[in-house]
Design a protein around this motif. Structure first.
Motif, PDB file in Angstrom:
ATOM      1  N   LEU A  69     -59.114  24.947  12.963  1.00 47.15           N
ATOM      2  CA  LEU A  69     -60.246  25.332  13.541  1.00 47.15           C
ATOM      3  C   LEU A  69     -59.772  26.330  14.915  1.00 47.15           C
ATOM      4  N   VAL A  70     -60.255  27.494  15.291  1.00 47.42           N
ATOM      5  CA  VAL A  70     -59.769  28.123  16.677  1.00 47.42           C
ATOM      6  C   VAL A  70     -61.132  28.039  17.151  1.00 47.42           C
ATOM      7  N   GLU A  71     -60.884  27.705  18.729  1.00 48.21           N
ATOM      8  CA  GLU A  71     -61.993  27.936  19.559  1.00 48.21           C
ATOM      9  C   GLU A  71     -63.481  27.119  18.893  1.00 48.21           C
ATOM     10  N   THR A 125     -66.741  25.260  18.227  1.00 51.73           N
ATOM     11  CA  THR A 125     -67.902  24.671  19.200  1.00 51.73           C
ATOM     12  C   THR A 125     -67.907  23.261  18.883  1.00 51.73           C
ATOM     13  N   ASN A 126     -68.642  22.302  19.659  1.00 51.22           N
ATOM     14  CA  ASN A 126     -68.503  20.823  19.577  1.00 51.22           C
ATOM     15  C   ASN A 126     -69.480  20.663  18.030  1.00 51.22           C
ATOM     16  N   THR A 127     -70.177  21.625  17.805  1.00 54.62           N
ATOM     17  CA  THR A 127     -70.970  21.377  16.320  1.00 54.62           C
ATOM     18  C   THR A 127     -70.094  21.577  15.169  1.00 54.62           C
ATOM     19  N   GLU A 128     -69.196  22.568  15.301  1.00 54.29           N
ATOM     20  CA  GLU A 128     -68.252  23.111  14.595  1.00 54.29           C
ATOM     21  C   GLU A 128     -67.121  21.956  14.205  1.00 54.29           C
ATOM     22  N   LEU A 129     -66.696  21.311  15.500  1.00 53.19           N
ATOM     23  CA  LEU A 129     -65.720  20.193  15.418  1.00 53.19           C
ATOM     24  C   LEU A 129     -66.350  19.192  14.653  1.00 53.19           C
ATOM     25  N   ALA A 130     -67.584  18.823  15.046  1.00 53.61           N
ATOM     26  CA  ALA A 130     -68.303  17.577  14.391  1.00 53.61           C
ATOM     27  C   ALA A 130     -68.199  17.546  12.921  1.00 53.61           C
ATOM     28  N   ALA A 131     -68.702  18.832  12.409  1.00 51.04           N
ATOM     29  CA  ALA A 131     -68.776  19.170  11.003  1.00 51.04           C
ATOM     30  C   ALA A 131     -67.451  19.047  10.418  1.00 51.04           C
ATOM     31  N   ALA A 132     -66.367  19.622  10.897  1.00 52.16           N
ATOM     32  CA  ALA A 132     -65.107  19.551  10.257  1.00 52.16           C
ATOM     33  C   ALA A 132     -64.613  18.010  10.058  1.00 52.16           C
ATOM     34  N   ILE A 133     -64.567  17.295  11.293  1.00 52.49           N
ATOM     35  CA  ILE A 133     -64.363  15.872  11.399  1.00 52.49           C
ATOM     36  C   ILE A 133     -64.918  15.276  10.175  1.00 52.49           C
ATOM     37  N   GLU A 134     -66.504  15.244  10.128  1.00 51.59           N
ATOM     38  CA  GLU A 134     -67.032  14.511   9.300  1.00 51.59           C
ATOM     39  C   GLU A 134     -67.070  14.871   7.630  1.00 51.59           C
ATOM     40  N   SER A 135     -66.443  15.879   7.638  1.00 53.36           N
ATOM     41  CA  SER A 135     -66.215  16.336   6.075  1.00 53.36           C
ATOM     42  C   SER A 135     -65.066  16.002   5.577  1.00 53.36           C
TER      43      SER A 135
END
Length: 79
Positions: free
Chosen positions: A65-67, A69-79
């Motif tokens: 992940l590059v830069e 958002t918190n939403t993108e980070l959360a989605a990546a962690i949860e998947s």
């Protein structure tokens, strides 16, 4: 790699935000400062496909992940 690696710098607002989100959600990660480590900076640029934006976050499964958002980070962690 079993832990998230965050390549960033202390002066970077997006880096501070991403680190705060990871800590708040108790997600273990390794913080790599690219400002004072040329080899780490080169790795981050390589992971980011040549981009020089930070943070660069490398997930245990190899996704990058590059830069994010918190939403993108959360989605990546949860998947």
């Amino acid at each position: 790699m079993s832990e998230i690696v965050l390549y960033g710098a202390d002066w970077c607002g997006d880096c501070r935000r991403a680190k705060a989100w990871l800590r708040e959600h108790e997600v273990p990660f390794t913080d790599v400062d690219v400002e004072h480590d040329d080899a780490a900076r080169d790795r981050a640029i390589e992971f980011a496909g040549g981009r020089k934006n930070i943070p660069v976050i490398v997930l245990p499964d190899g996704r990058v992940l590059v830069e994010p958002t918190n939403t993108e980070l959360a989605a990546a962690i949860e998947s």
